[in-house]
Design a protein around this motif. Structure first.
Motif, PDB file in Angstrom:
ATOM      1  N   ARG A   1       0.837  -1.210   0.000  1.00 25.57           N
ATOM      2  CA  ARG A   1       0.000   0.000   0.000  1.00 25.57           C
ATOM      3  C   ARG A   1       0.871   1.260   0.000  1.00 25.57           C
ATOM      4  O   ARG A   1       0.538   2.256  -0.649  1.00 25.57           O
ATOM      5  CB  ARG A   1      -0.933  -0.003   1.210  1.00 25.57           C
TER       6      ARG A   1
ATOM      7  N   VAL B   1       1.887   2.516  -3.397  1.00 29.29           N
ATOM      8  CA  VAL B   1       0.908   3.348  -4.085  1.00 29.29           C
ATOM      9  C   VAL B   1       1.035   4.798  -3.626  1.00 29.29           C
ATOM     10  O   VAL B   1       1.022   5.733  -4.442  1.00 29.29           O
ATOM     11  CB  VAL B   1      -0.523   2.829  -3.846  1.00 29.29           C
TER      12      VAL B   1
ATOM     13  N   ALA C   1      -1.455   1.337 -10.697  1.00 30.01           N
ATOM     14  CA  ALA C   1      -1.010   0.019 -10.225  1.00 30.01           C
ATOM     15  C   ALA C   1       0.285  -0.400 -10.913  1.00 30.01           C
ATOM     16  O   ALA C   1       1.192  -0.947 -10.282  1.00 30.01           O
ATOM     17  CB  ALA C   1      -2.105  -1.016 -10.465  1.00 30.01           C
TER      18      ALA C   1
ATOM     19  N   THR D   1      -4.377  -1.111  -5.293  1.00 29.52           N
ATOM     20  CA  THR D   1      -4.424   0.301  -5.673  1.00 29.52           C
ATOM     21  C   THR D   1      -5.804   0.892  -5.414  1.00 29.52           C
ATOM     22  O   THR D   1      -5.926   1.995  -4.865  1.00 29.52           O
ATOM     23  CB  THR D   1      -4.062   0.455  -7.159  1.00 29.52           C
TER      24      THR D   1
END
Length: 364
Positions: free
Chosen positions: A155, A158, A176, A186
């Protein structure tokens, strides 16, 4: 447990008990319905409140979680209920939102709007005529865990991609690919960021795109989490017969000669991009562990030490931790975002250097 007739929401008894525990405060749930012909539009509870001889009515709206994105709608709902109550009742009235968890940003917005709140972590804010109650407690464990998860693992990749490209619009698939994670991960991260009101969006459905609207707020939140987390373990070495200003180049040549991916970070990287210190005596870097890395360290005659290290290695768990590294003067440097976050974990003047680096190199 109180017997409730207006609602069976479990937060209401917790709120009332929290109020009763305060000195010279008395609170009771009113037993009559509020919402008249529109029961679905009324608040979840009406509480008779007496504080140091001052009496008023508290209208409570109960929610599971509250993030900045939710605040505007919740305020509209609770103020509408307050106006409806005032039109048919005498006396002072105050509005309050009770939730299992309320994000720090949402709390700040509620305070700025003069709306009270309570969460299961024990935080309480109640501004009313002649009354002011404010108790600030750490967030509930569920919210803390949710935030920690957002800033870790895949995470975090991202978030990293969004911050590095903070002026760009992204679809889920495109983001992504940039972050090297699945579209599902994502999408989950984007949903969380929308709750914090840090994104702006355009389009609908598969063609929907998003852009980071508040990069500074996101980086601030990540920096706060970094300070709470345990720093990654360092393997410390001493590389002999090398002057400090030549160490980074020598280490890089050894690693690249063995085909090892790496990224120099901390002071050694920051000094090259935004000079701040008179000298840097240690090189800290991330690398992918393995036999090739061990061979490169052996080529350098690097010796494991507990004191006097001039080389420190952070072993990465995946190639994702090397994302967005930059080639500068023949060296692979970590991304400015990673360098800044690493500096916050450092010792000595590294935190001062972090703020200088953010201002000079990151710019938000």
């Amino acid at each position: 447990m109180l017997e409730l007739t207006m609602t069976e929401h479990p937060l209401i008894p917790l709120l009332v008990e929290a109020l009763r525990e305060l000195p010279d405060v008395h609170a009771d749930v009113e037993r009559r319905a509020l919402s008249g012909e529109h029961p679905d539009r009324g608040p979840d509870a009406e509480v008779d409140l007496h504080v140091a001889g001052k009496s008023l009515t508290m209208l409570v709206e109960a929610k599971k979680t509250v993030y900045p994105r939710d605040v505007r709608q919740v305020i509209w709902q609770i103020r509408d209920a307050s106006r409806a109550w005032s039109s048919s009742h005498a006396g002072d009235v105050v509005s309050l939102i009770a939730a299992e968890s309320i994000s720090p940003g949402a709390k700040e917005l509620l305070r700025s709007e003069g709306v009270g709140y309570y969460d299961t972590g024990g935080s309480l804010y109640l501004p009313a005529p002649g009354i002011y109650l404010y108790i600030d407690k750490p967030p509930p464990k569920a919210l803390v865990k949710s935030i920690r998860t957002l800033f870790s693992g895949r995470r975090a990749q991202v978030l990293h991609a969004l911050l590095v490209q903070h002026q760009a619009w992204f679809g889920v698939t495109e983001l992504a690919q940039l972050a090297q994670v699945s579209p599902a991960t994502t999408s989950q991260v984007l949903t969380e960021l929308e709750r914090f009101d840090w994104l702006t969006s355009k389009g609908q459905g598969p063609s929907k795109q998003r852009k980071l609207r508040e990069p500074a707020a996101l980086l601030d939140a990540w920096a706060k989490q970094v300070k709470l987390d345990r720093a990654p373990a360092l393997r410390r070495y001493y590389v002999p017969a090398t002057k400090p200003d030549a160490l980074a180049t020598r280490v890089a040549e050894a690693l690249e000669g063995r085909g090892v991916d790496y990224a120099i970070s901390h002071e050694a990287a920051a000094q090259r991009l935004a000079p701040f210190l008179s000298s840097v005596s240690q090189v800290r870097l991330r690398l992918l562990p393995g036999q090739a890395a061990e061979s490169a360290l052996a080529d350098l005659d690097a010796r494991t030490v507990t004191e006097g290290a001039n080389l420190a290695v952070i072993e990465t768990k995946s190639a994702g931790e090397l994302l967005f590294r930059e080639r500068q003067e023949g060296l692979w440097l970590a991304s400015p975002i990673q360098i800044y976050l690493d500096l916050l974990r450092g010792e000595g003047r590294s935190k001062e250097m972090a703020e200088h680096f953010r201002k000079e190199r990151i710019g938000f």
